[in-house]
Motif scaffolding. Structure first.
Motif, PDB file in Angstrom:
ATOM      1  N   LEU A  80      93.143   1.849 -66.704  1.00 28.38           N
ATOM      2  CA  LEU A  80      91.553   2.144 -66.680  1.00 28.38           C
ATOM      3  C   LEU A  80      91.141   3.709 -67.040  1.00 28.38           C
ATOM      4  O   LEU A  80      90.259   3.816 -67.944  1.00 28.38           O
ATOM      5  N   ILE A  81      92.020   4.429 -66.518  1.00 25.82           N
ATOM      6  CA  ILE A  81      91.689   5.769 -66.958  1.00 25.82           C
ATOM      7  C   ILE A  81      91.932   6.060 -68.398  1.00 25.82           C
ATOM      8  O   ILE A  81      91.105   6.657 -69.152  1.00 25.82           O
ATOM      9  N   GLY A  82      92.930   5.700 -68.951  1.00 25.41           N
ATOM     10  CA  GLY A  82      93.260   5.543 -70.406  1.00 25.41           C
ATOM     11  C   GLY A  82      92.399   5.079 -71.102  1.00 25.41           C
ATOM     12  O   GLY A  82      91.894   5.632 -72.073  1.00 25.41           O
ATOM     13  N   VAL A  83      92.015   3.908 -70.808  1.00 18.56           N
ATOM     14  CA  VAL A  83      90.811   3.149 -71.666  1.00 18.56           C
ATOM     15  C   VAL A  83      89.554   4.010 -71.585  1.00 18.56           C
ATOM     16  O   VAL A  83      88.820   4.354 -72.735  1.00 18.56           O
ATOM     17  N   LEU A  84      89.016   4.310 -70.382  1.00 19.79           N
ATOM     18  CA  LEU A  84      87.741   4.847 -70.047  1.00 19.79           C
ATOM     19  C   LEU A  84      87.718   6.380 -70.910  1.00 19.79           C
ATOM     20  O   LEU A  84      86.576   6.732 -71.225  1.00 19.79           O
ATOM     21  N   THR A  85      88.945   7.183 -70.834  1.00 17.84           N
ATOM     22  CA  THR A  85      88.734   8.403 -71.461  1.00 17.84           C
ATOM     23  C   THR A  85      88.980   8.391 -72.928  1.00 17.84           C
ATOM     24  O   THR A  85      88.552   9.374 -73.696  1.00 17.84           O
ATOM     25  N   THR A  86      89.855   7.328 -73.190  1.00 20.69           N
ATOM     26  CA  THR A  86      90.098   7.305 -74.730  1.00 20.69           C
ATOM     27  C   THR A  86      89.006   6.873 -75.715  1.00 20.69           C
ATOM     28  O   THR A  86      88.588   7.555 -76.724  1.00 20.69           O
ATOM     29  N   VAL A  87      88.024   6.156 -75.203  1.00 20.68           N
ATOM     30  CA  VAL A  87      87.005   5.545 -76.132  1.00 20.68           C
ATOM     31  C   VAL A  87      85.937   6.706 -76.430  1.00 20.68           C
ATOM     32  O   VAL A  87      85.628   7.003 -77.395  1.00 20.68           O
ATOM     33  N   PRO A  88      85.656   7.453 -75.443  1.00 21.14           N
ATOM     34  CA  PRO A  88      84.568   8.515 -75.711  1.00 21.14           C
ATOM     35  C   PRO A  88      85.298   9.627 -76.752  1.00 21.14           C
ATOM     36  O   PRO A  88      84.631  10.116 -77.480  1.00 21.14           O
ATOM     37  N   LEU A  89      86.407   9.984 -76.401  1.00 18.77           N
ATOM     38  CA  LEU A  89      87.142  10.997 -77.388  1.00 18.77           C
ATOM     39  C   LEU A  89      87.475  10.339 -78.704  1.00 18.77           C
ATOM     40  O   LEU A  89      87.285  11.190 -79.612  1.00 18.77           O
ATOM     41  N   ALA A  90      87.823   9.066 -78.895  1.00 18.29           N
ATOM     42  CA  ALA A  90      87.760   8.609 -80.086  1.00 18.29           C
ATOM     43  C   ALA A  90      86.488   8.544 -81.103  1.00 18.29           C
ATOM     44  O   ALA A  90      86.325   8.862 -81.977  1.00 18.29           O
ATOM     45  N   MET A  91      85.536   8.327 -80.001  1.00 15.94           N
ATOM     46  CA  MET A  91      84.202   8.287 -80.684  1.00 15.94           C
ATOM     47  C   MET A  91      83.944   9.657 -81.380  1.00 15.94           C
ATOM     48  O   MET A  91      83.111   9.947 -82.436  1.00 15.94           O
ATOM     49  N   ARG A 135      96.059   8.793 -74.185  1.00 16.57           N
ATOM     50  CA  ARG A 135      97.087   7.571 -74.588  1.00 16.57           C
ATOM     51  C   ARG A 135      98.265   7.600 -73.921  1.00 16.57           C
ATOM     52  O   ARG A 135      98.918   6.439 -73.313  1.00 16.57           O
ATOM     53  N   GLY A 136      98.851   8.502 -73.299  1.00 14.44           N
ATOM     54  CA  GLY A 136     100.062   8.494 -72.426  1.00 14.44           C
ATOM     55  C   GLY A 136      99.524   7.981 -71.087  1.00 14.44           C
ATOM     56  O   GLY A 136     100.362   6.983 -70.830  1.00 14.44           O
ATOM     57  N   MET A 137      98.288   7.915 -70.650  1.00 16.30           N
ATOM     58  CA  MET A 137      97.842   7.298 -69.319  1.00 16.30           C
ATOM     59  C   MET A 137      97.765   5.734 -69.568  1.00 16.30           C
ATOM     60  O   MET A 137      98.371   5.095 -68.740  1.00 16.30           O
ATOM     61  N   LEU A 138      97.176   5.552 -70.735  1.00 18.28           N
ATOM     62  CA  LEU A 138      97.020   4.319 -70.877  1.00 18.28           C
ATOM     63  C   LEU A 138      98.504   3.428 -71.121  1.00 18.28           C
ATOM     64  O   LEU A 138      98.694   2.437 -70.884  1.00 18.28           O
ATOM     65  N   GLY A 139      99.326   3.975 -71.929  1.00 16.11           N
ATOM     66  CA  GLY A 139     100.803   3.420 -71.950  1.00 16.11           C
ATOM     67  C   GLY A 139     101.490   3.518 -70.779  1.00 16.11           C
ATOM     68  O   GLY A 139     102.130   2.466 -70.336  1.00 16.11           O
ATOM     69  N   ALA A 140     101.337   4.450 -69.889  1.00 17.26           N
ATOM     70  CA  ALA A 140     102.050   4.513 -68.622  1.00 17.26           C
ATOM     71  C   ALA A 140     101.271   3.493 -67.609  1.00 17.26           C
ATOM     72  O   ALA A 140     102.125   2.620 -66.728  1.00 17.26           O
ATOM     73  N   GLY A 141     100.039   3.114 -67.620  1.00 19.16           N
ATOM     74  CA  GLY A 141      99.445   2.145 -66.846  1.00 19.16           C
ATOM     75  C   GLY A 141     100.139   0.594 -67.415  1.00 19.16           C
ATOM     76  O   GLY A 141     100.527  -0.143 -66.514  1.00 19.16           O
ATOM     77  N   ILE A 142     100.137   0.402 -68.720  1.00 22.89           N
ATOM     78  CA  ILE A 142     100.582  -0.814 -69.321  1.00 22.89           C
ATOM     79  C   ILE A 142     102.221  -0.866 -68.907  1.00 22.89           C
ATOM     80  O   ILE A 142     102.586  -2.065 -68.404  1.00 22.89           O
ATOM     81  N   ALA A 143     102.812   0.151 -68.887  1.00 26.23           N
ATOM     82  CA  ALA A 143     104.273   0.142 -68.593  1.00 26.23           C
ATOM     83  C   ALA A 143     104.436  -0.262 -66.941  1.00 26.23           C
ATOM     84  O   ALA A 143     105.309  -1.018 -66.449  1.00 26.23           O
ATOM     85  N   LEU A 144     103.652   0.150 -66.011  1.00 28.22           N
ATOM     86  CA  LEU A 144     103.882   0.008 -64.560  1.00 28.22           C
ATOM     87  C   LEU A 144     103.488  -1.527 -64.533  1.00 28.22           C
ATOM     88  O   LEU A 144     104.031  -2.220 -63.446  1.00 28.22           O
ATOM     89  N   LEU A 145     102.263  -2.178 -65.334  1.00 30.52           N
ATOM     90  CA  LEU A 145     102.060  -3.475 -64.997  1.00 30.52           C
ATOM     91  C   LEU A 145     103.109  -4.218 -65.228  1.00 30.52           C
ATOM     92  O   LEU A 145     103.099  -5.346 -64.812  1.00 30.52           O
ATOM     93  N   ILE A 146     103.986  -4.088 -66.262  1.00 35.07           N
ATOM     94  CA  ILE A 146     105.201  -5.004 -66.465  1.00 35.07           C
ATOM     95  C   ILE A 146     106.548  -4.437 -65.905  1.00 35.07           C
ATOM     96  O   ILE A 146     107.418  -5.258 -66.027  1.00 35.07           O
TER      97      ILE A 146
END
Length: 67
Positions: free
Chosen positions: A47-58, A18-29
């Motif tokens: 992409l790392i945040g999304v691709l690793t969050t989905v399997p963990l959430a499942m 979740r931190g990687m996902l947030g950091a990625g979005i922050a860098l984009l803006i």
């Protein structure tokens, strides 16, 4: 009520992704890096945040029990 039991390493993995996902979005803006650097880093972290969050959430939702 649903109860989900997670181990400490699973909790750390979820928080890190979740931190990687947030950091990625922050860098984009953000505007501190050049456009190319910002876009590349932001897309990779997102992409790392999304691709690793989905399997963990499942996995986490698969462990939940109805009480």
């Amino acid at each position: 009520m649903r109860t989900t039991t997670l181990t400490f390493p699973e909790l750390i993995l979820i928080a890190a992704t979740r931190g990687m996902l947030g950091a990625g979005i922050a860098l984009l803006i953000a505007k501190r890096l050049s456009d190319e650097q910002r876009e590349a880093a932001g897309i990779i972290l997102t992409l790392i945040g999304v691709l690793t969050t989905v399997p963990l959430a499942m996995e986490a939702f698969g462990k939940s029990e109805q009480k």
